[in-house]
Scaffold this motif. Sequence first.
Motif, PDB file in Angstrom:
ATOM      1  N   VAL A  44       3.907 -20.233  20.961  1.00 33.75           N
ATOM      2  CA  VAL A  44       2.491 -20.543  21.141  1.00 33.75           C
ATOM      3  C   VAL A  44       1.938 -19.752  22.322  1.00 33.75           C
ATOM      4  N   GLU A  45       0.867 -18.994  22.055  1.00 38.76           N
ATOM      5  CA  GLU A  45       0.131 -18.296  23.106  1.00 38.76           C
ATOM      6  C   GLU A  45      -1.334 -18.689  22.989  1.00 38.76           C
ATOM      7  N   THR A  46      -1.943 -19.093  24.097  1.00 41.50           N
ATOM      8  CA  THR A  46      -3.320 -19.579  24.054  1.00 41.50           C
ATOM      9  C   THR A  46      -4.195 -18.876  25.087  1.00 41.50           C
TER      10      THR A  46
ATOM     11  N   ILE B 117      -2.537 -17.775  19.285  1.00 36.00           N
ATOM     12  CA  ILE B 117      -1.673 -17.129  18.311  1.00 36.00           C
ATOM     13  C   ILE B 117      -0.375 -17.917  18.237  1.00 36.00           C
ATOM     14  N   LEU B 118      -0.054 -18.394  17.033  1.00 39.93           N
ATOM     15  CA  LEU B 118       1.203 -19.083  16.761  1.00 39.93           C
ATOM     16  C   LEU B 118       2.077 -18.117  15.982  1.00 39.93           C
ATOM     17  N   SER B 119       3.343 -17.988  16.352  1.00 37.40           N
ATOM     18  CA  SER B 119       4.168 -16.976  15.693  1.00 37.40           C
ATOM     19  C   SER B 119       5.631 -17.371  15.655  1.00 37.40           C
ATOM     20  N   LYS B 120       6.269 -17.084  14.517  1.00 39.64           N
ATOM     21  CA  LYS B 120       7.714 -17.283  14.423  1.00 39.64           C
ATOM     22  C   LYS B 120       8.452 -16.221  15.240  1.00 39.64           C
ATOM     23  N   LEU B 121       7.858 -15.032  15.324  1.00 36.25           N
ATOM     24  CA  LEU B 121       8.404 -13.983  16.174  1.00 36.25           C
ATOM     25  C   LEU B 121       7.942 -14.211  17.607  1.00 36.25           C
TER      26      LEU B 121
ATOM     27  N   PHE C 258      -3.306 -27.870  25.113  1.00 34.69           N
ATOM     28  CA  PHE C 258      -2.972 -27.527  23.739  1.00 34.69           C
ATOM     29  C   PHE C 258      -1.718 -28.289  23.301  1.00 34.69           C
ATOM     30  N   PRO C 259      -1.692 -28.838  22.071  1.00 36.40           N
ATOM     31  CA  PRO C 259      -0.526 -29.605  21.604  1.00 36.40           C
ATOM     32  C   PRO C 259       0.667 -28.694  21.297  1.00 36.40           C
ATOM     33  N   ARG C 260       1.166 -28.085  22.327  1.00 34.33           N
ATOM     34  CA  ARG C 260       2.209 -27.063  22.206  1.00 34.33           C
ATOM     35  C   ARG C 260       3.509 -27.616  21.613  1.00 34.33           C
ATOM     36  N   LEU C 261       3.936 -28.774  22.084  1.00 30.37           N
ATOM     37  CA  LEU C 261       5.222 -29.304  21.655  1.00 30.37           C
ATOM     38  C   LEU C 261       5.263 -29.578  20.161  1.00 30.37           C
TER      39      LEU C 261
ATOM     40  N   GLN D 281       0.613 -30.020   8.857  1.00 32.82           N
ATOM     41  CA  GLN D 281       0.894 -30.081   7.418  1.00 32.82           C
ATOM     42  C   GLN D 281       0.828 -28.696   6.797  1.00 32.82           C
ATOM     43  N   TRP D 282      -0.209 -27.939   7.141  1.00 30.10           N
ATOM     44  CA  TRP D 282      -0.367 -26.611   6.552  1.00 30.10           C
ATOM     45  C   TRP D 282       0.749 -25.675   6.995  1.00 30.10           C
ATOM     46  N   LEU D 283       1.134 -25.730   8.261  1.00 30.53           N
ATOM     47  CA  LEU D 283       2.232 -24.901   8.740  1.00 30.53           C
ATOM     48  C   LEU D 283       3.534 -25.251   8.024  1.00 30.53           C
ATOM     49  N   SER D 284       3.773 -26.532   7.827  1.00 25.63           N
ATOM     50  CA  SER D 284       4.992 -26.963   7.160  1.00 25.63           C
ATOM     51  C   SER D 284       5.000 -26.580   5.687  1.00 25.63           C
ATOM     52  N   ASP D 285       3.858 -26.743   5.027  1.00 25.34           N
ATOM     53  CA  ASP D 285       3.779 -26.471   3.589  1.00 25.34           C
ATOM     54  C   ASP D 285       3.791 -24.980   3.277  1.00 25.34           C
ATOM     55  N   PHE D 286       3.072 -24.213   4.088  1.00 24.17           N
ATOM     56  CA  PHE D 286       2.848 -22.801   3.752  1.00 24.17           C
ATOM     57  C   PHE D 286       3.756 -21.855   4.518  1.00 24.17           C
ATOM     58  N   SER D 287       4.172 -22.230   5.711  1.00 18.93           N
ATOM     59  CA  SER D 287       5.102 -21.465   6.544  1.00 18.93           C
ATOM     60  C   SER D 287       4.645 -20.029   6.817  1.00 18.93           C
ATOM     61  N   PRO D 288       3.420 -19.838   7.319  1.00 24.82           N
ATOM     62  CA  PRO D 288       2.986 -18.488   7.692  1.00 24.82           C
ATOM     63  C   PRO D 288       3.793 -17.986   8.888  1.00 24.82           C
ATOM     64  N   ASP D 289       3.920 -16.667   9.002  1.00 25.90           N
ATOM     65  CA  ASP D 289       4.694 -16.085  10.094  1.00 25.90           C
ATOM     66  C   ASP D 289       3.891 -15.988  11.385  1.00 25.90           C
ATOM     67  N   ILE D 290       2.608 -15.633  11.258  1.00 24.88           N
ATOM     68  CA  ILE D 290       1.710 -15.528  12.414  1.00 24.88           C
ATOM     69  C   ILE D 290       0.385 -16.181  12.044  1.00 24.88           C
ATOM     70  N   VAL D 291      -0.113 -17.037  12.914  1.00 25.48           N
ATOM     71  CA  VAL D 291      -1.383 -17.718  12.671  1.00 25.48           C
ATOM     72  C   VAL D 291      -2.298 -17.495  13.862  1.00 25.48           C
TER      73      VAL D 291
END
Length: 265
Positions: free
Chosen positions: A54-56, A67-71, A42-45, A20-30
Amino acid sequence: MKIATWNINGVKARIDSLRQWLSDFSPDIVCLQEIKSVDEGFPRLEIEALGYNVETHGQKGFNGVAILSKLKPEDVLRGLPGDDTDEQSRYIEAVFSIPSGVLRVASIYLPNGNPSDDPVKYPYKLAWMDRLARHAQARLLLEEPLVLAGDYNVIPEPHDCFDPAAWVNDALFLPQTRAAFRRLENLGFTDAVRATSDQTKLYTFWDYQAGAWQKNNGIRIDHLMLSPEAADRLVATSIAKQVRAWEKPSDHVPVVGTFDFASRL
């Protein structure tokens, strides 16, 4: 660009809140901490479906960072250098290409260290902080934007907790802990939140016990520490306090830095 840190306190238990937070806020790197999951669990899919790489660096039942990242990351380091015997998963670092060059981001889950009189736990915390400072100092020589994001388990100053007297003997607030944190600052790193606000009662963690959330008895222990090259690009910071009121929340909330990496200085 929005770069966030969040101690998720169990990614499987908070997957709905995370999505929900990723969808609402759309951060580039978490940068996530305390994922409490092995890499393959990890719930990668679910996260990749939202457009994130996704890197864990996981660990069964405890610790774990991601680290979750759009890049797409170009290089990933798992584990904090300096102690080959350390089996705890508390550090992951990734490099990204950005219009102005290179960006390096690390997700950090620093040891808690309590009880502070424990002959193993608190010395491990201080030794880990020393390793972090040495690694960070070496990274500074690269002269690139570097964001050390994570749950530091450090209350930097008295105004970063609701009642300093309640924390005086805690490993998060001991003078040695705060001195080790200041070592990072003295190297040249900037506390992003304090660079943009001098407000009191800016907290990132509220215990599940004793009505801490309802009373706003919180502490600020989740930090974005910035190299000079990253600090020069800092535009704003925010603390997503509202997330603590969601169903089945983590006891931490996201801390977000907004940066302008669109062009070279």
